[in-house]
Design a protein around this motif. Structure first.
Motif, PDB file in Angstrom:
ATOM      1  N   PRO A 203      25.409  49.371  35.949  1.00 25.35           N
ATOM      2  CA  PRO A 203      22.897  48.707  36.604  1.00 25.35           C
ATOM      3  C   PRO A 203      22.507  48.946  34.785  1.00 25.35           C
ATOM      4  O   PRO A 203      21.586  48.101  34.530  1.00 25.35           O
ATOM      5  CB  PRO A 203      22.451  48.665  37.462  1.00 25.35           C
ATOM      6  CG  PRO A 203      23.518  49.832  38.121  1.00 25.35           C
ATOM      7  CD  PRO A 203      25.405  50.064  37.151  1.00 25.35           C
ATOM      8  N   ASN A 204      22.412  49.361  34.015  1.00 18.26           N
ATOM      9  CA  ASN A 204      21.613  50.467  32.851  1.00 18.26           C
ATOM     10  C   ASN A 204      22.324  49.514  32.037  1.00 18.26           C
ATOM     11  O   ASN A 204      21.229  49.429  31.328  1.00 18.26           O
ATOM     12  CB  ASN A 204      22.321  51.923  33.292  1.00 18.26           C
ATOM     13  CG  ASN A 204      21.166  53.396  33.937  1.00 18.26           C
ATOM     14  OD1 ASN A 204      20.202  52.735  35.353  1.00 18.26           O
ATOM     15  ND2 ASN A 204      22.308  54.038  34.701  1.00 18.26           N
ATOM     16  N   LEU A 205      23.382  49.975  31.779  1.00 15.13           N
ATOM     17  CA  LEU A 205      23.946  48.627  30.758  1.00 15.13           C
ATOM     18  C   LEU A 205      23.762  47.615  30.998  1.00 15.13           C
ATOM     19  O   LEU A 205      23.206  46.529  30.043  1.00 15.13           O
ATOM     20  CB  LEU A 205      25.187  48.703  30.527  1.00 15.13           C
ATOM     21  CG  LEU A 205      26.327  47.874  29.501  1.00 15.13           C
ATOM     22  CD1 LEU A 205      25.445  47.996  28.090  1.00 15.13           C
ATOM     23  CD2 LEU A 205      27.950  48.161  29.576  1.00 15.13           C
ATOM     24  N   TYR A 206      23.617  46.674  32.212  1.00 14.80           N
ATOM     25  CA  TYR A 206      23.445  45.541  32.424  1.00 14.80           C
ATOM     26  C   TYR A 206      22.250  44.865  31.986  1.00 14.80           C
ATOM     27  O   TYR A 206      21.795  43.897  31.180  1.00 14.80           O
ATOM     28  CB  TYR A 206      24.016  45.171  34.063  1.00 14.80           C
ATOM     29  CG  TYR A 206      23.472  43.484  34.598  1.00 14.80           C
ATOM     30  CD1 TYR A 206      24.910  42.400  34.078  1.00 14.80           C
ATOM     31  CD2 TYR A 206      22.469  42.681  34.898  1.00 14.80           C
ATOM     32  CE1 TYR A 206      24.661  40.985  34.422  1.00 14.80           C
ATOM     33  CE2 TYR A 206      22.100  41.754  35.134  1.00 14.80           C
ATOM     34  CZ  TYR A 206      23.399  40.463  34.404  1.00 14.80           C
ATOM     35  OH  TYR A 206      23.307  39.083  35.025  1.00 14.80           O
ATOM     36  N   ARG A 207      21.312  46.016  32.706  1.00 13.38           N
ATOM     37  CA  ARG A 207      19.884  45.571  32.352  1.00 13.38           C
ATOM     38  C   ARG A 207      19.484  45.806  31.057  1.00 13.38           C
ATOM     39  O   ARG A 207      18.399  44.819  29.924  1.00 13.38           O
ATOM     40  CB  ARG A 207      18.943  47.312  33.060  1.00 13.38           C
ATOM     41  CG  ARG A 207      17.403  47.048  32.427  1.00 13.38           C
ATOM     42  CD  ARG A 207      16.770  45.423  33.115  1.00 13.38           C
ATOM     43  NE  ARG A 207      17.070  44.801  34.484  1.00 13.38           N
ATOM     44  CZ  ARG A 207      17.697  43.634  34.699  1.00 13.38           C
ATOM     45  NH1 ARG A 207      17.804  43.106  33.400  1.00 13.38           N
ATOM     46  NH2 ARG A 207      17.918  43.563  35.848  1.00 13.38           N
ATOM     47  N   LYS A 208      20.106  46.353  29.872  1.00 10.51           N
ATOM     48  CA  LYS A 208      19.854  46.870  28.381  1.00 10.51           C
ATOM     49  C   LYS A 208      19.714  44.914  27.783  1.00 10.51           C
ATOM     50  O   LYS A 208      20.033  45.093  27.033  1.00 10.51           O
ATOM     51  CB  LYS A 208      20.927  47.244  27.930  1.00 10.51           C
ATOM     52  CG  LYS A 208      20.588  49.251  28.336  1.00 10.51           C
ATOM     53  CD  LYS A 208      20.640  50.357  27.444  1.00 10.51           C
ATOM     54  CE  LYS A 208      20.484  51.284  28.171  1.00 10.51           C
ATOM     55  NZ  LYS A 208      21.338  52.428  27.632  1.00 10.51           N
ATOM     56  N   LEU A 209      21.208  44.024  28.035  1.00  9.38           N
ATOM     57  CA  LEU A 209      21.331  43.670  27.653  1.00  9.38           C
ATOM     58  C   LEU A 209      20.825  41.846  28.402  1.00  9.38           C
ATOM     59  O   LEU A 209      21.456  41.022  27.445  1.00  9.38           O
ATOM     60  CB  LEU A 209      23.267  43.317  28.250  1.00  9.38           C
ATOM     61  CG  LEU A 209      24.245  44.144  27.507  1.00  9.38           C
ATOM     62  CD1 LEU A 209      25.358  44.303  28.154  1.00  9.38           C
ATOM     63  CD2 LEU A 209      23.941  44.360  25.619  1.00  9.38           C
ATOM     64  N   HIS A 210      20.275  42.183  29.422  1.00 11.48           N
ATOM     65  CA  HIS A 210      19.769  41.468  30.621  1.00 11.48           C
ATOM     66  C   HIS A 210      18.096  41.113  30.700  1.00 11.48           C
ATOM     67  O   HIS A 210      17.876  41.841  30.919  1.00 11.48           O
ATOM     68  CB  HIS A 210      20.261  40.276  31.095  1.00 11.48           C
ATOM     69  CG  HIS A 210      21.739  40.389  30.640  1.00 11.48           C
ATOM     70  ND1 HIS A 210      23.047  41.530  31.788  1.00 11.48           N
ATOM     71  CD2 HIS A 210      22.863  39.433  31.023  1.00 11.48           C
ATOM     72  CE1 HIS A 210      24.153  41.292  31.279  1.00 11.48           C
ATOM     73  NE2 HIS A 210      24.112  39.779  31.078  1.00 11.48           N
ATOM     74  N   PRO A 211      17.783  40.345  30.151  1.00 14.46           N
ATOM     75  CA  PRO A 211      16.145  39.719  30.752  1.00 14.46           C
ATOM     76  C   PRO A 211      16.200  40.337  32.597  1.00 14.46           C
ATOM     77  O   PRO A 211      17.341  40.162  32.947  1.00 14.46           O
ATOM     78  CB  PRO A 211      15.516  39.167  29.987  1.00 14.46           C
ATOM     79  CG  PRO A 211      16.703  37.335  30.432  1.00 14.46           C
ATOM     80  CD  PRO A 211      18.187  38.583  29.958  1.00 14.46           C
ATOM     81  N   GLU A 212      14.745  40.629  32.372  1.00 13.66           N
ATOM     82  CA  GLU A 212      14.237  41.723  33.586  1.00 13.66           C
ATOM     83  C   GLU A 212      14.804  40.207  34.739  1.00 13.66           C
ATOM     84  O   GLU A 212      15.259  40.590  36.158  1.00 13.66           O
ATOM     85  CB  GLU A 212      13.236  41.164  33.493  1.00 13.66           C
ATOM     86  CG  GLU A 212      12.248  43.014  34.136  1.00 13.66           C
ATOM     87  CD  GLU A 212      13.538  44.395  34.385  1.00 13.66           C
ATOM     88  OE1 GLU A 212      13.449  44.087  35.899  1.00 13.66           O
ATOM     89  OE2 GLU A 212      13.440  44.674  33.544  1.00 13.66           O
ATOM     90  N   LYS A 213      14.378  38.939  34.862  1.00 15.46           N
ATOM     91  CA  LYS A 213      14.468  37.868  36.369  1.00 15.46           C
ATOM     92  C   LYS A 213      16.119  38.071  35.845  1.00 15.46           C
ATOM     93  O   LYS A 213      16.865  37.151  37.088  1.00 15.46           O
ATOM     94  CB  LYS A 213      14.396  36.903  35.860  1.00 15.46           C
ATOM     95  CG  LYS A 213      14.817  35.985  34.197  1.00 15.46           C
ATOM     96  CD  LYS A 213      14.441  34.762  33.584  1.00 15.46           C
ATOM     97  CE  LYS A 213      14.790  33.736  34.851  1.00 15.46           C
ATOM     98  NZ  LYS A 213      14.639  32.228  34.729  1.00 15.46           N
ATOM     99  N   MET A 214      17.588  37.939  35.250  1.00 20.50           N
ATOM    100  CA  MET A 214      18.164  38.165  35.711  1.00 20.50           C
ATOM    101  C   MET A 214      18.911  39.615  36.517  1.00 20.50           C
ATOM    102  O   MET A 214      18.405  40.799  36.249  1.00 20.50           O
ATOM    103  CB  MET A 214      19.430  38.350  34.621  1.00 20.50           C
ATOM    104  CG  MET A 214      19.378  36.536  34.098  1.00 20.50           C
ATOM    105  SD  MET A 214      20.330  36.593  32.194  1.00 20.50           S
ATOM    106  CE  MET A 214      21.811  36.410  33.398  1.00 20.50           C
TER     107      MET A 214
END
Length: 317
Positions: free
Chosen positions: A138-149
Motif C-alpha cells: 500500500p505504501n508503494l502504491y500510494r507513492k506511484l498514484h494520486p490520492e483518488k486511486m
C-alpha cells in the motif's frame, strides 16, 4: 551461475508445457487519453506534452482485419482510462470483433471499471482482461498514484474479473522507484493468491514528462529473475516477453523467452499513432508496420529455437 540455473529451470518448465511454441498477441493501442495521473506514466492526464488520439471503431476493426490476415488469433485492445470509451461505445466494438472473428480471443486492457461494465463486455465476447495491480504494498502504491486511486479498488476489480469468468492478467513494473524486497514479496504473495492466467512484468523505464523523470530504470537482470520465478510458480501461465524488455536491451525479448516467457505482443496499431502511445521513453517498434514487426519477431524467435504460432494460446491446466 545461480541465475543461469534459475533460467534453465524456468525454461524447462515452460518447454514441458508449451514446447517451443510462442504465442503472439496483436496489440491495438486505441487511445492515448487517460483520466488518471499516475506518476510514472507518459500518457498521464497532467502531461501537456502528450500527443493524444483516439481510434474509431472502423480503425480498430481494420487493425483486426490486417492482424487476422497475418495469422493473429488474439487481439489486445489497450488504452488509457478514457471515459470516451463508455460501454455504449465499447460494446459494439467488442461484439463486432467477436462476430467477425469467432475463432479469436479478445483481450481488453481498459483499466478500472464497474462489475456491471466488465460483465457486459464479457457477455459481448471479450475473453481476457489485463489489469496490472502495479504494487501490492500500500505504501508503494500510494507513492506511484494520486490520492483518488486506491489499491483496494484495483484489487477488487481483479477479483471481479475472475468472478465473471475472464482469463485475468496482472503484474507490475520491476525496479520502480521505492520498490523494496519486502514490496516485491507482497507482489509475489498477491499474485500467488489471485492465481492469474497471465502475468505481465517488465522493467520500469522512466518518461521525461513525469514526476519520476530522472529516476533509475529497472534492470534486465532483476526482471528476468522474477519472470523465471513466476514461470516456476505458474507452469501454465501466459507470460509475455514485454516490449519494455526489448527496449532496455536489444535482445531483451529473446532473453525473456529463455527465462520462461511464452508470449510476444507485436503492435497492430496504425503506424501514424504508435509514437503517440508512449508510456515510457525510447519505446521500440514505433515505426514498423505490423507485418515488419511480426517478421522481425519471427526471425528473433527462430534464432533461439522457438516458433511463433497461429494459435489463441488459451490457458489450460
Amino acid at each position: 551461475m545461480m541465475n543461469e540455473l534459475l533460467f534453465r529451470t524456468a525454461r524447462n518448465v515452460a518447454q514441458e508445457v508449451f514446447g517451443n511454441r510462442i504465442y503472439k498477441r496483436g496489440l491495438i493501442e486505441f487511445s492515448s487519453y487517460c483520466k488518471n495521473d499516475c506518476y510514472y506514466c507518459g500518457i498521464r492526464r497532467s502531461n501537456q506534452s502528450a500527443d493524444r488520439y483516439r481510434l474509431t471503431k472502423d480503425q480498430i476493426l481494420s487493425c483486426c482485419e490486417s492482424g487476422y490476415r497475418l495469422g493473429f488469433r488474439t487481439f489486445v485492445l489497450q488504452g488509457g482510462e478514457d471515459p470516451y470509451y463508455s460501454d455504449e461505445r465499447m460494446l459494439p466494438i467488442v461484439s463486432e470483433i467477436r462476430e467477425k472473428y469467432p475463432d479469436c480471443a479478445i483481450t481488453l486492457s481498459l483499466g478500472e471499471r464497474s462489475y456491471e461494465s466488465y460483465k457486459r463486455l464479457f457477455e459481448a465476447g471479450a475473453n481476457r482482461y489485463l489489469l496490472r495491480h502495479e504494487a501490492a504494498d500500500p505504501n508503494l502504491y500510494r507513492k506511484l498514484h494520486p490520492e483518488k486511486m486506491s489499491l483496494e479498488n484495483r484489487e477488487e476489480c481483479l477479483w471481479n474479473l475472475k468472478d465473471i469468468g475472464y482469463q485475468v492478467g496482472t503484474g507490475f513494473m520491476v525496479g520502480v522507484p521505492g520498490q523494496t524486497e519486502e514490496a516485491l514479496q507482497e507482489d509475489i504473495a498477491f499474485i500467488r493468491k489471485l492465481c492469474p492466467e497471465m502475468i505481465g512484468i517488465g522493467p520500469y523505464i522512466n518518461h521525461k514528462d513525469t514526476p519520476l523523470a530522472g529516476e533509475k530504470n529497472g534492470t534486465l537482470e532483476q526482471t528476468l529473475k522474477l519472470l523465471a520465478i513466476f514461470r516456476i510458480m505458474f507452469p501454465h501461465a501466459l507470460i509475455p516477453a514485454t516490449t519494455a524488455l526489448g527496449t532496455i536491451h536489444p535482445r531483451g525479448r529473446e532473453m525473456g523467452i529463455m527465462a520462461g516467457a511464452n508470449v510476444v505482443m507485436p503492435n497492430l496499431s496504425p503506424v501514424d499513432v504508435r509514437k503517440k502511445y508512449l508510456l515510457y521513453d525510447n519505446k521500440i517498434c514505433t515505426g514498423e508496420e505490423a507485418a515488419e514487426c511480426q517478421h522481425c519477431l519471427q526471425r528473433r524467435m527462430e534464432s533461439i529455437g522457438y516458433q511463433l504460432v497461429e494459435d489463441r494460446g488459451d490457458y489450460h491446466v
